[in-house]
Scaffold this motif. Structure first.
Motif, PDB file in Angstrom:
ATOM      1  N   PHE A  63       0.822  -1.199   0.000  1.00 38.01           N
ATOM      2  CA  PHE A  63       0.000   0.000   0.000  1.00 38.01           C
ATOM      3  C   PHE A  63       0.865   1.262   0.000  1.00 38.01           C
ATOM      4  CE2 PHE A  63      -3.518   2.536   1.963  1.00 38.01           C
ATOM      5  CZ  PHE A  63      -4.403   2.332   0.933  1.00 38.01           C
ATOM      6  N   TRP A  67       0.931   2.950  -3.619  1.00 34.87           N
ATOM      7  CA  TRP A  67      -0.279   3.767  -3.537  1.00 34.87           C
ATOM      8  C   TRP A  67       0.006   5.110  -2.902  1.00 34.87           C
ATOM      9  CZ3 TRP A  67      -4.068   2.830  -6.515  1.00 34.87           C
ATOM     10  CH2 TRP A  67      -5.320   3.351  -6.278  1.00 34.87           C
ATOM     11  N   ILE A 265     -18.864   6.838  -5.776  1.00 34.03           N
ATOM     12  CA  ILE A 265     -17.418   6.637  -5.929  1.00 34.03           C
ATOM     13  C   ILE A 265     -17.123   6.150  -7.345  1.00 34.03           C
ATOM     14  CG2 ILE A 265     -15.484   5.206  -5.197  1.00 34.03           C
ATOM     15  CD1 ILE A 265     -16.517   5.354  -2.366  1.00 34.03           C
ATOM     16  N   LYS A 269     -15.102   8.265 -10.565  1.00 36.72           N
ATOM     17  CA  LYS A 269     -13.937   7.681 -11.229  1.00 36.72           C
ATOM     18  C   LYS A 269     -14.189   7.453 -12.715  1.00 36.72           C
ATOM     19  CE  LYS A 269     -12.233   5.061  -7.244  1.00 36.72           C
ATOM     20  NZ  LYS A 269     -12.045   3.704  -6.698  1.00 36.72           N
ATOM     21  N   MET A 290     -11.103  11.848 -14.875  1.00 38.70           N
ATOM     22  CA  MET A 290     -10.099  10.800 -15.002  1.00 38.70           C
ATOM     23  C   MET A 290      -9.671  10.605 -16.451  1.00 38.70           C
ATOM     24  SD  MET A 290      -8.999   9.895 -12.286  1.00 38.70           S
ATOM     25  CE  MET A 290      -9.383  11.397 -11.453  1.00 38.70           C
ATOM     26  N   PHE A 314      -8.456  14.868  -6.766  1.00 36.72           N
ATOM     27  CA  PHE A 314      -8.287  14.177  -5.486  1.00 36.72           C
ATOM     28  C   PHE A 314      -9.082  14.891  -4.398  1.00 36.72           C
ATOM     29  CE2 PHE A 314      -5.724  13.683  -1.570  1.00 36.72           C
ATOM     30  CZ  PHE A 314      -5.762  12.312  -1.450  1.00 36.72           C
ATOM     31  N   ILE A 317     -12.945  14.754  -5.051  1.00 34.67           N
ATOM     32  CA  ILE A 317     -13.544  13.460  -4.729  1.00 34.67           C
ATOM     33  C   ILE A 317     -13.682  13.294  -3.226  1.00 34.67           C
ATOM     34  CG2 ILE A 317     -13.131  10.971  -4.801  1.00 34.67           C
ATOM     35  CD1 ILE A 317     -11.986  11.383  -7.583  1.00 34.67           C
ATOM     36  N   THR A 321     -17.275  12.921  -1.364  1.00 33.63           N
ATOM     37  CA  THR A 321     -17.557  11.687  -0.636  1.00 33.63           C
ATOM     38  C   THR A 321     -17.843  11.962   0.835  1.00 33.63           C
ATOM     39  OG1 THR A 321     -15.929  10.700  -2.094  1.00 33.63           O
ATOM     40  CG2 THR A 321     -16.772   9.322  -0.354  1.00 33.63           C
TER      41      THR A 321
ATOM     42  N   GLY B 113      -7.882   4.434   0.860  1.00 35.12           N
ATOM     43  CA  GLY B 113      -7.491   4.030  -0.488  1.00 35.12           C
ATOM     44  C   GLY B 113      -8.661   3.754  -1.403  1.00 35.12           C
ATOM     45  N   LEU B 114      -9.834   3.559  -0.799  1.00 35.09           N
ATOM     46  CA  LEU B 114     -11.023   3.202  -1.576  1.00 35.09           C
ATOM     47  C   LEU B 114     -11.453   4.311  -2.524  1.00 35.09           C
ATOM     48  CD1 LEU B 114     -12.615   0.587  -1.255  1.00 35.09           C
ATOM     49  CD2 LEU B 114     -14.222   1.811   0.166  1.00 35.09           C
ATOM     50  N   ILE B 115     -11.199   5.560  -2.148  1.00 34.32           N
ATOM     51  CA  ILE B 115     -11.775   6.641  -2.935  1.00 34.32           C
ATOM     52  C   ILE B 115     -10.789   7.258  -3.918  1.00 34.32           C
ATOM     53  CG2 ILE B 115     -13.594   7.246  -1.319  1.00 34.32           C
ATOM     54  CD1 ILE B 115     -11.842   9.435  -0.275  1.00 34.32           C
ATOM     55  N   VAL B 116      -9.552   6.782  -3.959  1.00 36.58           N
ATOM     56  CA  VAL B 116      -8.594   7.366  -4.898  1.00 36.58           C
ATOM     57  C   VAL B 116      -8.641   6.604  -6.212  1.00 36.58           C
ATOM     58  CG1 VAL B 116      -6.202   7.957  -5.288  1.00 36.58           C
ATOM     59  CG2 VAL B 116      -7.115   8.014  -2.995  1.00 36.58           C
ATOM     60  N   PRO B 117      -8.982   7.282  -7.330  1.00 34.38           N
ATOM     61  CA  PRO B 117      -9.011   6.581  -8.607  1.00 34.38           C
ATOM     62  C   PRO B 117      -7.594   6.237  -9.061  1.00 34.38           C
ATOM     63  CG  PRO B 117     -10.071   8.733  -8.751  1.00 34.38           C
ATOM     64  CD  PRO B 117      -9.332   8.689  -7.470  1.00 34.38           C
TER      65      PRO B 117
END
Lengths: 335, 278
Positions: A63, A67, A265, A269, A290, A314, A317, A321, B113-117
Motif C-alpha cells: 500500500f 499507492w 465513488i 472515477k 479521469m 483528489f 472526490i 464523498t 485508499g477506496l476513494i482514490v481513482p
C-alpha cells in the motif's frame, strides 16, 4: 401491615441492589481499571500482543510503495513541467494549476464528471430500488428476473463499450433500426456525436451495467426487514405506498447510504466509456476528470499538468464523498 | 397446496418485469444472434437467429489468440485473488482484534485508499516499477490489482472478523496455539463467507480490467482477454467487421458467464455481503 410489607419490599430491593453492587458492577470496574492500568504501563496483551501488527506488514508495504508514495509524488509533480520521460524538469510553481483553470479544462471536466455522477447515481439507485421492491413482493420466476438484471454486470467494460457503440451507431445501429422498424425517421439520430446528449448516453451505459449489483444489494437489505413490523403497519392502516415510504425506506436507510456512496465513488472515477466509446468527444463533451488526466498524461505527455488536475480531482472526490457520508449518516434511522 | 389467485395487480407487475428484462437483455440477444452470422452480414440485424455459422467465431478466435489470452487471464486473476485473500485477511486481523489508536488509524488508512481513482497515480506507479527494476511481463499488473483491492478487502474482512468470538482464540491460546496457528486454523476458516465475497467481487473486476495490463504489459503474447479486445477498437468504423467483433465479445464474456451459471448463489450472497457488512 401495609407499611411493613412495603418496607419489606424495599428492604429486599435494597438487598438486591447490594448484591448487584457486590457482584458484577465493581467487578467490571475492576477489569476496566486493570485494562487501563495495563495500557498506561505499556503492558502487552497475552492473547493479542503488539506482535500482531506484523500481520499487516505485507499489505501495508504494498500500500505504501504502490499507492501512498506515488500519490505524494503526484503532488510533487504538479508543481513541475515534468513530461513523464525526461527527468530534467523545472519547478514552475502554480503555473500548471493556472493553466488548467484558464484553458477551461478544469471547469469542463468537473462539470462533466458531476453531471455523469448525478445521472448515474440517481438512475441506477432508483431503478435498482424499484426492481428490488418489485422482486421482493410475491413474484414468480424471481431468480430469472434477478439474473436478467444482473447479467450486464458480468461483462467487461470494454465489451459493454463495444455493444453500446453498436446500439448508438448512426445510420445502421440498433436504436436507429428499431426506430425505423416502428416507422420513425432516425436518419439524423447520432447520440454519441451530439455534444448535448453524448454525456447522458455514456452515463446510461454505466447504469445498464451497474444497476443489477445495486438491485442485489437492495434486495438483500429488504430481506432483512422484520415481517412483524410490516404486519403492524398494515394493521394500523398503512396502504402499500405509505408502507414503502414510511416503513420500508427508513428501515433500509443504511443500505441506501451504502449503495449511493458506492455508485457515487464509481461515478466520480468515470473513465471507461469516455475512453472506449467517445474518446472524450465530440469536442470536449464527455471529458471526465479521469479521462482528462489520462489524456493529458499519455497523449499530450504533460505529466505536470495531468498531476495538477489529479491533485484537484483528489480533493474534489474527497470533499464530495465526505459530504455525502455526512449528510446520509445524519438521515439514517437507528432502530 | 398454495392457492394462486390471478390478481390484476400481480399480473401487471409480472408484465412490467418481463418487459423490463427483455429491454435489458435485448442488446445482448442481438449481439449473440449477429455473432452467429458469417462475417460481413449485418443486414436486417433485428432478425434474431436466422443464420447459424461459426465463421465469425473462427476469425475472432484466431485474431484474439484465444487460448493464450485465456491462460494469461486465468493465471493473473487466480494468483491475484489468492494473494489478496491472504494479505487482506492478515491485515484485518490486528486491525479488528487490537483496540488501540494505532489500529484505528491503520483501519482508516486502508479505507482511504477506496476513494482514490487509480488513473491518477498510474504514471508515478510506472516509474516506481521501473525504479525497483521489476520486469514488464504478464504478472506486472498483478501488483496494481492487489494494491487496488486491498482497501475494500481489508475493510470487509475487518467487518466480518468482529463477529468471530474472541473466546475461541483465548481457548486456543491456552491450548498452546501461536498467533499464526490461531489465525490460519481458527479465524480464517470461520471467515469463509468473507473470503467468498472478496474472491467474487475482486476476482470479477480483475478479470474484466483492461487498464493496467494495457499499460504494464507490452508483449502481444502476454495480453489477457480484455486487452486483446482493445485491438478491435479500430474495427468499429467498418461494418464488415461487426460480426467478428460481436463473436469476440461473446468469447470474452463466456468464461465469466460460465462461472456465474455454476455459482450463481455464491455471487448473489457474496455481492450482498460485501455491501451489507461494509
Amino acid at each position: 401491615m401495609r407499611k411493613a410489607y412495603s418496607s419489606l419490599e424495599s428492604l429486599r430491593g435494597l438487598c438486591g441492589l447490594r448484591i448487584c453492587l457486590a457482584g458484577s458492577r465493581p467487578f467490571k470496574r475492576e477489569v476496566n481499571s486493570v485494562k487501563s492500568r495495563a495500557k498506561r504501563l505499556g503492558l502487552n496483551s497475552l492473547t493479542f500482543p503488539r506482535r500482531m501488527y506484523l500481520f499487516a506488514a505485507p499489505a501495508l508495504a504494498l500500500f505504501l510503495v504502490f499507492w501512498v508514495f506515488p500519490l505524494i509524488q503526484m503532488f510533487f509533480y504538479s508543481f513541475t513541467n515534468f513530461n513523464g520521460i525526461n527527468f530534467n524538469y523545472d519547478f514552475v510553481g502554480l503555473k500548471n494549476f493556472v493553466n488548467i483553470f484558464k484553458d477551461g479544462t478544469l471547469g469542463n471536466s468537473i462539470r462533466n464528471t458531476l453531471v455523469y455522477t448525478i445521472v448515474m447515481v440517481g438512475a441506477s439507485n432508483l431503478l435498482g430500488l424499484a426492481i428490488a421492491l418489485a422482486l421482493n413482493s410475491n413474484i414468480r420466476l424471481k431468480t430469472l428476473f434477478r439474473t436478467c438484471c444482473y447479467i450486464p454486470a458480468l461483462f467487461s467494460a470494454i465489451v459493454v463499450g463495444f455493444i453500446w457503440s453498436y446500439v448508438y451507431m448512426p445510420r445502421s445501429g440498433l436504436l436507429v433500426s428499431l426506430i425505423t422498424l416502428v416507422g420513425g425517421d432516425a436518419s439524423k439520430l447520432n447520440i454519441l456525436g451530439n455534444h448535448k446528449v453524448a454525456l447522458y448516453g455514456i452515463a446510461l451505459v454505466e447504469v445498464w451495467k451497474g444497476f443489477g449489483s445495486t438491485m442485489i444489494i437492495y434486495l438483500a437489505g429488504l430481506q432483512t426487514l422484520d415481517e412483524n413490523l410490516l404486519e403492524a403497519a398494515r394493521i394500523d392502516g398503512c396502504n402499500e405506498w405509505q408502507l414503502m415510504r414510511l416503513v420500508k425506506l427508513p428501515l433500509i436507510s443504511a443500505t441506501i447510504t451504502i449503495n449511493v456512496i458506492l455508485s457515487a465513488i464509481g461515478g466520480l472515477k468515470a473513465f471507461d466509456y469516455a475512453f472506449i466509446m467517445t474518446s472524450g468527444g465530440p469536442g470536449k463533451a464527455t471529458n471526465t476528470l479521469m479521462f482528462n488526466v489520462y489524456r493529458i498524461a499519455f497523449n499530450e505527455q504533460l505529466m505536470g499538468k495531468a498531476s495538477a488536475l489529479s491533485v484537484i480531482s483528489f480533493f474534489c472526490i474527497i470533499i464530495v464523498t465526505v459530504l455525502m457520508l455526512y449528510v446520509m449518516n445524519k438521515r439514517e434511522v437507528e432502530l | 397446496m398454495r392457492k394462486f389467485r390471478l390478481k390484476p395487480q400481480s399480473v401487471l407487475l409480472h408484465a412490467f418485469l418481463l418487459c423490463f428484462c427483455v429491454l435489458i437483455i435485448y442488446p445482448l440477444l442481438i449481439v449473440l444472434s449477429s455473432s452467429l452470422r458469417p462475417p460481413g452480414n449485418m443486414d436486417s440485424p433485428l432478425l434474431l437467429f436466422n443464420q447459424f455459422s461459426f465463421a465469425s467465431y473462427i476469425r475472432a478466435f484466431e485474431k484474439m489468440q484465444y487460448p493464450k489470452a485465456l491462460l494469461n487471464s486465468i493465471l493473473t486473476s487466480g494468483a491475484s485473488v489468492l494473494v489478496i485473500v491472504l494479505f487482506s485477511s492478515m491485515a484485518a486481523y490486528p486491525v479488528s482484534r487490537i483496540k488501540s489508536k494505532t489500529s484505528r488509524f491503520l483501519y482508516y488508512f486502508f479505507i482511504a485508499g477506496l476513494i482514490v481513482p487509480s488513473q491518477m497515480v498510474v504514471v508515478p506507479v510506472a516509474q516506481m516499477i521501473g525504479r525497483l527494476s521489476i520486469p514488464n511481463n504478464r504478472f506486472t499488473p498483478m501488483i496494481m490489482f492487489i494494491t487496488c483491492s486491498l482497501p475494500f478487502s481489508t475493510f470487509l474482512y475487518a467487518g466480518f472478523m468482529k463477529s468471530v468470538p474472541v473466546e475461541i482464540e483465548e481457548s486456543a491460546y491456552i491450548d498452546g496455539a501461536g498467533l499464526w496457528t490461531r489465525f490460519a486454523w481458527f479465524v480464517l476458516p470461520l471467515l469463509k463467507p468473507a473470503t467468498v465475497s472478496v474472491a467474487i467481487t475482486q476476482g470479477m473486476w480483475i478479470w474484466n480490467d483492461y487498464f493496467y495490463p494495457m499499460i504494464f504489459v507490452t508483449r502481444r503474447d502476454q495480453f489477457s482477454i480484455p486487452v486483446v479486445m482493445l485491438q478491435f477498437l479500430g474495427d468499429r468504423e467498418n461494418p464488415a467487421q461487426w460480426n467478428i467483433l460481436f463473436a469476440a465479445c461473446v468469447l470474452c464474456a463466456l468464461p465469466l458467464i460460465a462461472v456465474f451459471a455454476v455459482m450463481q448463489k455464491q455471487f448473489v450472497t457474496g455481492i450482498a455481503a460485501g455491501a451489507v457488512k461494509g
